[in-house]
Design an enzyme around this catalytic site. Structure first.
Site, PDB file in Angstrom:
ATOM      1  N   PRO A   2      20.278  -9.661  16.862  1.00  0.00           N
ATOM      2  CA  PRO A   2      19.191 -10.188  17.690  1.00  0.00           C
ATOM      3  C   PRO A   2      18.782 -11.588  17.248  1.00  0.00           C
ATOM      4  CG  PRO A   2      18.742  -7.921  17.069  1.00  0.00           C
ATOM      5  CD  PRO A   2      19.953  -8.358  16.283  1.00  0.00           C
ATOM      6  N   GLU A   3      18.558 -12.448  18.241  1.00  0.00           N
ATOM      7  CA  GLU A   3      18.118 -13.808  17.959  1.00  0.00           C
ATOM      8  C   GLU A   3      16.632 -13.920  18.273  1.00  0.00           C
ATOM      9  OE1 GLU A   3      20.767 -16.733  19.649  1.00  0.00           O
ATOM     10  OE2 GLU A   3      22.527 -15.469  19.309  1.00  0.00           O
ATOM     11  N   HIS A 104      19.138   8.343  12.393  1.00  0.00           N
ATOM     12  CA  HIS A 104      19.047   7.001  11.819  1.00  0.00           C
ATOM     13  C   HIS A 104      17.614   6.461  11.840  1.00  0.00           C
ATOM     14  CE1 HIS A 104      23.358   6.961  11.598  1.00  0.00           C
ATOM     15  NE2 HIS A 104      23.508   7.026  12.911  1.00  0.00           N
ATOM     16  N   ARG A 123      23.451   0.853  11.285  1.00  0.00           N
ATOM     17  CA  ARG A 123      24.269   0.092  10.339  1.00  0.00           C
ATOM     18  C   ARG A 123      23.515  -0.244   9.051  1.00  0.00           C
ATOM     19  NH1 ARG A 123      27.536  -4.301  14.096  1.00  0.00           N
ATOM     20  NH2 ARG A 123      27.872  -2.950  15.904  1.00  0.00           N
ATOM     21  N   ARG A 166      24.709 -36.652   9.195  1.00  0.00           N
ATOM     22  CA  ARG A 166      25.418 -35.377   9.015  1.00  0.00           C
ATOM     23  C   ARG A 166      26.777 -35.427   9.719  1.00  0.00           C
ATOM     24  NH1 ARG A 166      22.472 -30.591   7.461  1.00  0.00           N
ATOM     25  NH2 ARG A 166      20.297 -31.104   6.975  1.00  0.00           N
TER      26      ARG A 166
END
Length: 287
Positions: A2-3, A104, A123, A166
């Protein structure tokens, strides 16, 4: 994983369930997730009132009346579900994943008003820890984060300054959480396509008009994704089980071989690997 938009969607779902309520008890059903739980984790949470639930980048921050903050990260498959007075909001079906399995449910928060919040993580790549709220600026993770991509500190001028000199590709730079917090692979690919900037372009060449355009498009992508409830690809769903819908508006992400949606462009979506991550882009209109 998830972002920012997905984590913000989860935060908004948790606020009405937990904010302002006292945690009566916490069931911790295993000794660890990605890392071991903090010492006396359940005891330090029991009896504490959740004063606010904030988000920083991809982290959830539960502000407690004890002066501590519980930080939570969803990892790859972490989900919260909410039960209120016997009615359960279970995660629904996902695009590529099965519904959450109760075995879970690794952490269960029991709060005032009959509220039960379950953290499910097959997980076990998520984590939770406690730290003094006053120490947030020096926190090992939070203290190093860059500005939020839809906050006032993020702008074309900021990008121009931080990217000057950069030599890394701009795609790699935007995934650096010290440059901008919360961006991940999906939304970086989408923002670069909107901006017409090649993911291969050297970061030092961005300052100026490109930086202004990119900052605007990053902000727009994030805001639109939050409004859509994020993107559901594998394991993400909000706290009421609802899926995010931003994936229906993807221009490039996971659309290998599809025609480029940019008006007038005759290219098609290509894929390359950068720093171990897939990048989707159009070589015809992204320069």
């Amino acid at each position: 994983m998830p972002e920012l938009p997905e984590v913000e969607t989860v935060r908004r779902g948790l606020v009405p369930a937990l904010e302002g309520r006292r945690i009566l008890a916490v069931d911790v059903n295993r000794p660890n997730l990605r890392y071991p739980f903090p010492e006396r984790f359940a005891a330090r949470l029991a009896g504490r009132r959740v004063e606010a639930i904030d988000r920083r980048a991809k982290y959830l921050l539960f502000r407690l009346d004890s002066g501590e903050t519980m930080i939570g990260h969803l990892g790859m498959s972490g989900r919260f579900s909410i039960e209120v007075e016997g009615e359960v909001a279970q995660p629904g079906d996902f695009v590529h994943a099965a519904p959450a399995n109760p075995k879970h449910d690794h952490v269960v928060f029991r709060a005032e008003g009959g509220v039960v919040v379950r953290y499910n993580d097959p997980r076990r790549f998520g984590y939770m820890e406690l730290f003094p709220t006053a120490d947030e600026a020096s926190h090992k993770t939070l203290g190093a984060l860059g500005p939020e991509p839809h906050g006032n500190e993020f702008s074309g001028a900021y990008l121009g300054e931080v990217l000057a000199g950069r030599r890394t590709p701009i795609k790699t730079a935007l995934l650096d959480q010290s440059i901008v917090a919360g961006l991940g692979n999906i939304y970086v690919c989408e923002a670069l396509h909107r901006s017409g900037i090649s993911p291969r372009r050297v970061s030092a060449s961005i300052p100026g008009a490109r930086a202004e355009r990119l900052a605007r498009d990053v902000r727009d992508v994030i805001v639109e994704a939050i409004e859509a409830g994020g993107s559901s690809l594998k394991d993400f769903a909000s706290t009421d089980g609802a899926l995010g819908y931003f994936q229906h508006g993807f221009r490039v992400y996971d659309r290998l071989g599809a025609p480029c949606p940019t008006p007038g462009c005759v290219g098609e979506i290509q894929r390359l690997v950068q720093s171990g991550r897939s990048t989707w882009f159009c070589s015809s209109c992204q320069r």
